[in-house]
Write a protein that holds these residues in place. Structure first.
Motif, short mmCIF file in Angstrom:
data_model
loop_
_atom_site.label_atom_id
_atom_site.label_comp_id
_atom_site.label_asym_id
_atom_site.label_seq_id
_atom_site.Cartn_x
_atom_site.Cartn_y
_atom_site.Cartn_z
N TYR A 272 1.54 8.99 -4.91
CA TYR A 272 2.40 8.62 -4.61
C TYR A 272 2.92 7.71 -5.82
CZ TYR A 272 3.09 11.40 -0.68
OH TYR A 272 3.10 12.55 0.19
N ASN A 293 17.52 6.77 -0.43
CA ASN A 293 17.41 7.98 -0.64
C ASN A 293 18.46 8.93 -0.33
OD1 ASN A 293 18.03 6.91 2.46
ND2 ASN A 293 17.37 8.83 3.01
N GLU A 441 12.95 15.22 -10.56
CA GLU A 441 13.59 15.28 -9.19
C GLU A 441 12.59 16.38 -8.61
OE1 GLU A 441 17.12 14.31 -9.60
OE2 GLU A 441 17.15 12.18 -9.99
N ALA A 445 10.58 16.61 -5.94
CA ALA A 445 10.89 17.46 -3.99
C ALA A 445 10.16 18.29 -4.30
CB ALA A 445 11.94 17.86 -4.52
N ARG A 449 7.29 15.76 -1.67
CA ARG A 449 8.06 15.71 -0.40
C ARG A 449 7.66 16.87 0.33
NH1 ARG A 449 12.53 17.91 1.85
NH2 ARG A 449 14.05 16.44 3.11
N GLN A 450 7.58 17.99 -0.47
CA GLN A 450 6.65 18.93 0.39
C GLN A 450 5.03 18.43 0.78
OE1 GLN A 450 8.53 21.61 1.70
NE2 GLN A 450 10.30 20.91 0.24
N VAL A 452 5.14 15.47 2.20
CA VAL A 452 5.16 14.97 3.80
C VAL A 452 5.64 15.70 4.64
CG1 VAL A 452 7.05 12.88 4.04
CG2 VAL A 452 5.99 12.46 1.72
N ASN A 482 7.71 9.50 5.04
CA ASN A 482 8.42 8.98 4.79
C ASN A 482 8.58 7.68 3.94
OD1 ASN A 482 10.69 11.45 3.64
ND2 ASN A 482 9.98 11.43 6.46
N LEU A 485 5.58 7.63 0.94
CA LEU A 485 5.94 8.52 -0.68
C LEU A 485 7.07 7.79 -1.14
CD1 LEU A 485 6.54 10.27 -3.09
CD2 LEU A 485 8.37 11.58 -1.47
N TYR A 486 7.72 6.82 -0.23
CA TYR A 486 9.27 5.90 -1.26
C TYR A 486 8.69 4.36 -1.33
CZ TYR A 486 12.81 9.41 0.29
OH TYR A 486 12.93 10.38 0.37
N TYR A 496 18.00 8.44 8.52
CA TYR A 496 17.68 9.47 8.36
C TYR A 496 16.42 9.59 9.46
CZ TYR A 496 14.27 11.61 4.64
OH TYR A 496 14.16 12.95 3.99
N CYS A 513 4.70 24.96 4.29
CA CYS A 513 5.74 23.36 3.07
C CYS A 513 4.24 22.94 2.08
CB CYS A 513 6.28 22.36 4.12
SG CYS A 513 7.36 22.79 4.79
#
Length: 588
Positions: A272, A293, A441, A445, A449-450, A452, A482, A485-486, A496, A513
């Motif tokens: 991450y 985001n 990106e 993603a 993201r998947q 997450v 989330n 990750l962020y 969100y 996912c």
């Protein structure tokens, strides 16, 4: 007159009211009854030749039954607001459910055979083409119930979990949004709002995404009820079938050990900080102290380049032509064959998909094309799925569909081909920066993201086992995953919290996912090999796709040098992401 921007389903059936469609339902019912009469209670008594004949008949039946159901799904996806489409969709679901219950005996009798006679059949050369199918069936032996119990579970699903899935789809497709742009209030679809996340105006991006999410919050009672029902249904099935973890059925079906899936997710989480490094870099590129985001997919240049459908089509076909003339011809066949539905509109399903049909029927693509670069990439992605299905048509029906860990391989590889073509042709450094950002990106993603999403889904199912989850609790689970990750690199906007509520994979396919994460890392490895070997790699990759679901994911990918069980394999993909970030830094 059929527009080139809408798919043409008349090669399947002339219309929803066509007598051919009515006969298809009737013929399917009759053929299922005849098959059941011939084989029920007798499967364990068959010799290799008898089982071979039965399997071929079973496959033929599956093709007969699939065609009207797939047709109904396409019509409903293109326009879920037409009553005629709703009725046909419901009829096809009830038909599929009833036929499945009538045929369930066949797999069950194979699963429940004694070990010695089963092993003898599975090893017989006559059944070589079906060995993998038979071996996968046996993995579920301790998790299957009696025919009566299996039939009742399937029958009740129509008014249970399937009804909630239908509700989710219809409500999601019916939502309308009001957004002011340039002083004018417009009515927009959800796909059109989400497309604005790529708009140069930060304020508009945030308003668009906020508007989309707040509409979901307004329907929070419905969405939380659907998610709770899906999770409760899954929990009860886990108990009935003696599974120990919510992901176990998916992992078993994917033929990937649970410890390998956990290794994939753990390595993703350990990386991450790579995503956070990129987010801080992008904040500098945008002149912001910190990203929200809603800024993650923002263009880094002032130009808001739009692509026409014809431009996107040409770019996609050209990207595949750079790899292989055959792949380019297969890619273009979707457009020349009018099997692509292109533009967003009220009542149309959101997102994008490729509907793989059967070995005898060509696949169809649904897009929601709004003209940005992400949409061009999505086109290349879905065409990749389509090429996968077309090449796999050398397989028979039971070996046709690739398993989930491979299902996203061809699509992600197609995106890489497009990016490589664009980077090689581009001479403007600023545009190259934009392209590199877009690819980084995409990888973030498709992997982080998947991951997450998978962790949220896992947490949701584990927590639901202890009782009802309120919308607020679902929001908290989503927010917390989330945030991992962020980190401190990205500020999440308050609406969100409802970001979980529009992810259809949570409703339609348990733990789908992580297949994106798996596929992206597989593709990064395969693509590196392609860049080294070029033309000699093409037949290797072609065979991987043409194998469909005839082998385990490990066996299918072995010629490409992929070893799932080695954690360093997953890390190698993230190392390549790190190299892309370094390449971007070098351009600054």
């Amino acid at each position: 007159m059929q527009s080139e921007l809408n798919w043409d389903t008349t090669p399947l059936y002339p219309s929803p009211s066509a007598p051919e469609l009515a006969r298809a339902f009737e013929d399917g019912t009759g053929q299922v009854a005849a098959f059941r009469e011939r084989y029920r209670g007798k499967v364990a008594l068959l010799d290799a030749q008898g089982l071979l004949e039965a399997l071929k008949q079973y496959e033929s039946l599956q093709e007969v039954l699939a065609k009207p159901q797939l047709y109904a799904h396409l019509l409903f996806a293109a326009d879920s607001e037409k009553d005629e489409h709703k009725r046909l969709s419901q009829k096809s679901q009830e038909f599929g459910n009833a036929m499945g219950r009538e045929l369930i005996f066949f797999d069950l009798e194979l699963i429940q055979m004694d070990e010695e006679p089963f092993a003898k059949l599975a090893d017989d050369l006559l059944l070589d083409n079906y060995r993998h199918y038979l071996q996968v069936l046996r993995k579920f032996k301790k998790h299957t119930l009696t025919e009566r119990e299996e039939s009742l579970l399937a029958q009740k699903s129509l008014t249970g979990v399937q009804a909630f899935c239908n509700l989710f789809d219809e409500v999601s497709a019916s939502l309308r949004y009001q957004l002011e742009i340039d002083g004018e209030t417009r009515e927009m679809t959800g796909e059109e709002l989400l497309a604005l996340l790529h708009h140069p105006d930060a304020e508009l991006r945030e308003r668009a995404f906020g508007t989309f999410l707040k509409r979901h919050e307004e329907n929070g009672i419905m969405f939380s009820a659907v998610f709770n029902n899906v999770a409760l249904d899954h929990s009860q099935e886990l108990e009935l079938r003696n599974y120990g973890h919510p992901m176990e059925p998916t992992n078993l079906g994917n033929e990937i050990p649970s410890e390998v899936v956990e290794s994939l997710m753990r390595v993703s989480e350990e990386n991450y900080p790579l995503a956070q490094e990129y987010f801080r870099l992008k904040a500098k590129l945008l002149g912001l102290p910190r990203l929200k985001n809603t800024d993650v997919y923002a263009p880094i240049s002032e130009s808001d380049r739009k692509y026409s459908f014809e431009e996107a089509r040409a770019m996609t076909v050209a990207a595949y032509r750079g790899f292989s003339d055959e792949f380019a011809e297969l890619a273009d066949s979707f457009f020349t064959g009018k099997r692509v539905d292109v533009l967003p509109r009220p009542g149309k399903s959101g997102g994008a998909f490729c509907m793989g049909m059967t070995p005898a029927l060509p696949p169809y693509l649904l897009l929601n094309f709004t003209g940005n670069l992400r949409d061009v990439s999505t086109m290349a992605h879905e065409v990749g799925h389509g090429i996968h299905y077309l090449l796999a048509q050398r397989q028979s029906m039971l070996n046709y569909h690739p398993p989930l860990p491979l299902a996203e391989t061809a699509s992600v590889f197609g995106e890489m081909l497009l990016t490589r073509q664009l980077l090689e042709r581009e001479t403007d450094v600023e545009v190259k920066k934009s392209l590199l950002c877009a690819k980084i990106e995409d990888i973030i993603a498709t992997t982080f993201r998947q991951n997450v999403l998978t962790r949220f889904e896992e947490r949701m199912h584990l927590e639901r086992a202890h009782g009802l989850l309120t919308a607020s609790e679902l929001c908290d689970l989503w927010w917390n995953e989330n945030a991992k990750l962020y980190g401190d690199a990205v500020e999440m906007i308050e609406p969100y919290r409802y970001g979980w509520s529009y992810i259809s994979h949570f409703i339609h396919a348990r733990f789908y996912c992580y297949s994106y994460t798996c596929a992206e890392l597989v593709v990064l490895s395969l693509f590196q090999r392609y860049l080294k070997e070029r033309e000699s790699f093409v037949p290797i990759y072609r065979d991987i796709l043409a194998d469909g679901g005839s082998k385990s994911p490990g066996d299918t990918l072995a010629p490409g040098g992929i070893v799932f069980s080695d954690p360093s394999f997953w890390q190698g993909g993230y190392d390549l992401l790190g190299d892309l970030i370094k390449e971007l830094k070098a351009l600054l």
